[in-house]
Scaffold this motif. Structure first.
Motif, PDB file in Angstrom:
ATOM      1  N   TYR A   5      -2.425  -5.327  -6.112  1.00 31.58           N
ATOM      2  CA  TYR A   5      -1.996  -4.745  -4.844  1.00 31.58           C
ATOM      3  C   TYR A   5      -2.288  -5.694  -3.690  1.00 31.58           C
ATOM      4  O   TYR A   5      -3.378  -6.262  -3.604  1.00 31.58           O
ATOM      5  N   ASP A  23      -0.087  -1.025   0.467  1.00 27.65           N
ATOM      6  CA  ASP A  23       0.599   0.118  -0.149  1.00 27.65           C
ATOM      7  C   ASP A  23      -0.236   1.392  -0.182  1.00 27.65           C
ATOM      8  O   ASP A  23       0.270   2.449  -0.543  1.00 27.65           O
ATOM      9  N   PRO A  60       1.754   4.515  -5.811  1.00 28.90           N
ATOM     10  CA  PRO A  60       2.834   3.609  -5.414  1.00 28.90           C
ATOM     11  C   PRO A  60       2.774   2.296  -6.191  1.00 28.90           C
ATOM     12  O   PRO A  60       1.690   1.820  -6.534  1.00 28.90           O
ATOM     13  N   PRO A  62       2.866  -1.649  -6.509  1.00 28.34           N
ATOM     14  CA  PRO A  62       2.432  -2.675  -5.561  1.00 28.34           C
ATOM     15  C   PRO A  62       3.613  -3.461  -5.001  1.00 28.34           C
ATOM     16  O   PRO A  62       4.537  -3.815  -5.726  1.00 28.34           O
ATOM     17  N   SER A  63       3.577  -3.701  -3.704  1.00 28.14           N
ATOM     18  CA  SER A  63       4.605  -4.521  -3.061  1.00 28.14           C
ATOM     19  C   SER A  63       4.472  -5.961  -3.546  1.00 28.14           C
ATOM     20  O   SER A  63       3.381  -6.419  -3.874  1.00 28.14           O
TER      21      SER A  63
END
Length: 138
Positions: A5, A23, A60, A62-63
């Protein structure tokens, strides 16, 4: 799949370091040194993700490619639970239990971030899900 993350690391006025996850806005920590802050970040990330998994809350993804971010991985137990849950997708726990020729509670424990499954069990579960277990040491 790798689970890391993105987090921002900012030096504060008192020279401590604040780490905030992109996130997970409710997940943050600090440390007196950058190294301490990053260590604490791994701990708080693992705890928050484990809580979300335990409470069946949304986790969510991870971006990727966040400019200037430091990417932090949760602990191995939490990663294993998340990876198996993601790989299982829409399959039921019962379906996976049948494929592994084991019980539903045994398969449920594989997605429990407080449980330490054996490598043999993780490898079998990955194969049953059409995946391959890969280990990385950092």
């Amino acid at each position: 799949m790798e689970i890391r993350y993105p987090a921002t690391v900012e030096q504060q006025e008192d020279d401590s370091f604040l780490v905030q996850f992109v996130d997970l806005p409710d997940t943050f920590t600090e440390g007196q040194t950058r190294e301490e802050a990053l260590f604490n970040a791994g701990e708080v990330l693992s705890a928050m993700l484990a809580w979300r998994l335990d409470e069946a809350k949304d986790v969510p993804a991870p971006s990727q490619k966040v400019k200037g971010a430091q990417y932090i991985a949760p602990d191995a137990k939490t990663q294993a639970a998340m990876l198996l849950r993601l790989a299982r997708g829409e399959r039921s726990l019962s379906e996976l239990a049948r494929a592994l020729e084991t019980s539903w509670p045994a398969v449920k424990r594989l997605e429990d971030p407080t449980h330490w499954p054996s490598l043999k069990t993780l490898d079998r579960a990955a194969a049953a899900l059409g995946k391959r277990l890969v280990l990385v040491l950092e």
